[in-house]
Motif scaffolding. Structure first.
Motif, PDB file in Angstrom:
ATOM      1  N   ALA A  30       0.843  -1.193   0.000  1.00  0.00           N
ATOM      2  CA  ALA A  30       0.000   0.000   0.000  1.00  0.00           C
ATOM      3  C   ALA A  30       0.879   1.244   0.000  1.00  0.00           C
ATOM      4  O   ALA A  30       2.016   1.217   0.473  1.00  0.00           O
ATOM      5  CB  ALA A  30      -0.932   0.006   1.218  1.00  0.00           C
ATOM      6  N   ALA A  31       0.335   2.330  -0.543  1.00  0.00           N
ATOM      7  CA  ALA A  31       1.043   3.617  -0.558  1.00  0.00           C
ATOM      8  C   ALA A  31       0.001   4.718  -0.627  1.00  0.00           C
ATOM      9  O   ALA A  31      -1.004   4.584  -1.339  1.00  0.00           O
ATOM     10  CB  ALA A  31       1.998   3.702  -1.744  1.00  0.00           C
ATOM     11  N   ASN A  32       0.228   5.788   0.115  1.00  0.00           N
ATOM     12  CA  ASN A  32      -0.726   6.893   0.070  1.00  0.00           C
ATOM     13  C   ASN A  32      -0.423   7.808  -1.125  1.00  0.00           C
ATOM     14  O   ASN A  32       0.642   7.694  -1.760  1.00  0.00           O
ATOM     15  CB  ASN A  32      -0.765   7.651   1.405  1.00  0.00           C
ATOM     16  CG  ASN A  32       0.570   8.308   1.740  1.00  0.00           C
ATOM     17  OD1 ASN A  32       1.514   8.285   0.953  1.00  0.00           O
ATOM     18  ND2 ASN A  32       0.653   8.902   2.923  1.00  0.00           N
ATOM     19  N   PRO A  33      -1.340   8.717  -1.466  1.00  0.00           N
ATOM     20  CA  PRO A  33      -1.124   9.584  -2.640  1.00  0.00           C
ATOM     21  C   PRO A  33       0.188  10.365  -2.614  1.00  0.00           C
ATOM     22  O   PRO A  33       0.863  10.457  -3.650  1.00  0.00           O
ATOM     23  CB  PRO A  33      -2.348  10.505  -2.632  1.00  0.00           C
ATOM     24  CG  PRO A  33      -3.421   9.688  -1.974  1.00  0.00           C
ATOM     25  CD  PRO A  33      -2.714   8.887  -0.926  1.00  0.00           C
ATOM     26  N   PRO A  34       0.611  10.971  -1.465  1.00  0.00           N
ATOM     27  CA  PRO A  34       1.907  11.666  -1.486  1.00  0.00           C
ATOM     28  C   PRO A  34       3.077  10.750  -1.844  1.00  0.00           C
ATOM     29  O   PRO A  34       4.015  11.169  -2.526  1.00  0.00           O
ATOM     30  CB  PRO A  34       2.041  12.209  -0.054  1.00  0.00           C
ATOM     31  CG  PRO A  34       0.650  12.333   0.452  1.00  0.00           C
ATOM     32  CD  PRO A  34      -0.089  11.188  -0.167  1.00  0.00           C
TER      33      PRO A  34
END
Length: 368
Positions: A30-34
């Motif tokens: 998983a990775a957030n938008p930033p």
């Protein structure tokens, strides 16, 4: 597994910093938008080592995932020592040609979300660059102001002493003091202008400009100076309709600076060419654009100086620049304005053959 990945993604989305999560096999889950904005959108389901190829960060991830089988990462005296299987380290790496200095924190994934690790990045590049620029700025400004101030103090002392009753010396010294005060005034004006430009550099312009009209206006303003210098100005392509996204005041400043420089330092060639032409595809802009070329037939510039011309306070000939009233900031201002417009500046010159400055502006502005 998908439900867990969604829960991890939801956890990361609440974090404003770039953050990603890896599973126990050190694959990015998983990775957030930033994080995607910084590292790319194709980082999911890949081994972490292929996303951030930095040995210390990879070691920290391995240590968090397997503290018994992996040595702890080296401690940074300026950062907290590794503890509770979490570590913060300083790392420098390149992404798409951009050098990044980051503070990276690697910590275990919260227990309810399963086995794994989180990697959070705080980009310190801008702060570090800003601090370096501040130090250079103070040193350069001090040097630039010290010379005329020292001269003026000396003249004042002379006028109060030996030249008190010497009319000719007084008039000569007052003329010099007026020139030096004018130079300091121009320097302060350019510094304020540079500060404003840098403050707006990350905000894309929202207006639209008539590029041929703007260029014709600049040339009309500088026509008396060209006539006084004995320079014939030739134009090409300024009759076609071209409208581009941009800040009219800032682009006027760009072309005014470039034409003034051409008249000051290239006027000895007696001719100046200003041409506007469409560029079907500019690789750096990744699309079409418009090129404005300002070309003189003056003395030219030696090749070793070309890469440094847009540095603040850099001068090819410091004495001549000061005599001409230059502050050494004009091309730095041009560079930062073009950065804001996602444009580029190409400089070509050969000693004895003149100089060509080409501004390339994108036909359309893309965000980011």
């Amino acid at each position: 597994m998908r439900d867990n990945a969604r829960r991890v993604s939801g956890f990361l989305d609440g974090v404003p910093l770039p953050m990603l999560a890896v599973d126990r096999q050190a694959r990015v889950v998983a990775a957030n938008p930033p994080a995607m904005s910084l590292l790319g959108t194709d980082i999911l389901n890949r081994p972490f080592v292929t996303v951030l190829r930095h040995p210390s960060i990879v070691q920290a991830v391995d240590w968090v995932l397997d503290p018994a089988g992996t040595p702890a990462p080296a401690a940074d005296p300026e950062l907290p020592a590794p503890s509770e299987h979490a570590a913060t380290l300083r790392a420098q790496f390149a992404i798409e040609g951009r050098d990044i200095l980051a503070e990276v924190t690697v910590a275990p994934l919260p227990a309810p979300l399963g086995r794994g690790a989180t990697v959070a990045l705080v980009d310190r590049s801008v702060a570090e660059e800003g601090e370096m620029m501040r130090r250079d700025f103070v040193a350069n400004v001090s040097h630039e102001l010290k010379t005329p101030l020292t001269a003026m103090i000396g003249f004042i002392e002379t006028l109060r002493g030996p030249a008190r009753d010497d009319t000719r010396a007084r008039d000569r010294f007052l003329d010099i003091m007026e020139r030096e005060a004018g130079r300091m005034n121009r320097l302060i004006s350019d510094l304020l202008s540079l500060s404003r430009v840098q403050a707006e550099e990350r905000r894309r312009p929202s207006g639209e400009v008539d590029l041929p009209g703007l260029l014709n206006s600049v040339l009309a303003t500088l026509a008396p100076r060209a006539e006084a210098a004995g320079v014939v100005v030739r134009t090409e392509g300024l009759g076609q309709p071209v409208r581009l996204p941009g800040d009219a005041d800032q682009l006027t400043q760009v072309f005014q600076n470039l034409v003034e420089n051409a008249l000051k330092y290239g006027g000895s060639g007696g001719s100046l060419r200003v041409a506007l032409a469409r560029v079907p595809h500019e690789p750096v802009l990744r699309g079409p654009g418009w090129a404005v070329t300002i070309e003189d037939r003056g003395e030219g510039i030696e090749e070793q100086h070309l890469p440094r011309l847009t540095e603040r306070f850099y001068r090819v000939d410091p004495h001549r620049s000061r005599e001409q009233g230059g502050t050494g900031l004009g091309l730095a201002i041009v560079k930062h304005i073009l950065n804001r417009h996602r444009g580029r500046l190409r400089i070509e010159s050969r000693r004895g053959e003149g100089s060509r400055f080409t501004v390339i502006l994108p036909e359309r502005l893309t965000r980011g």
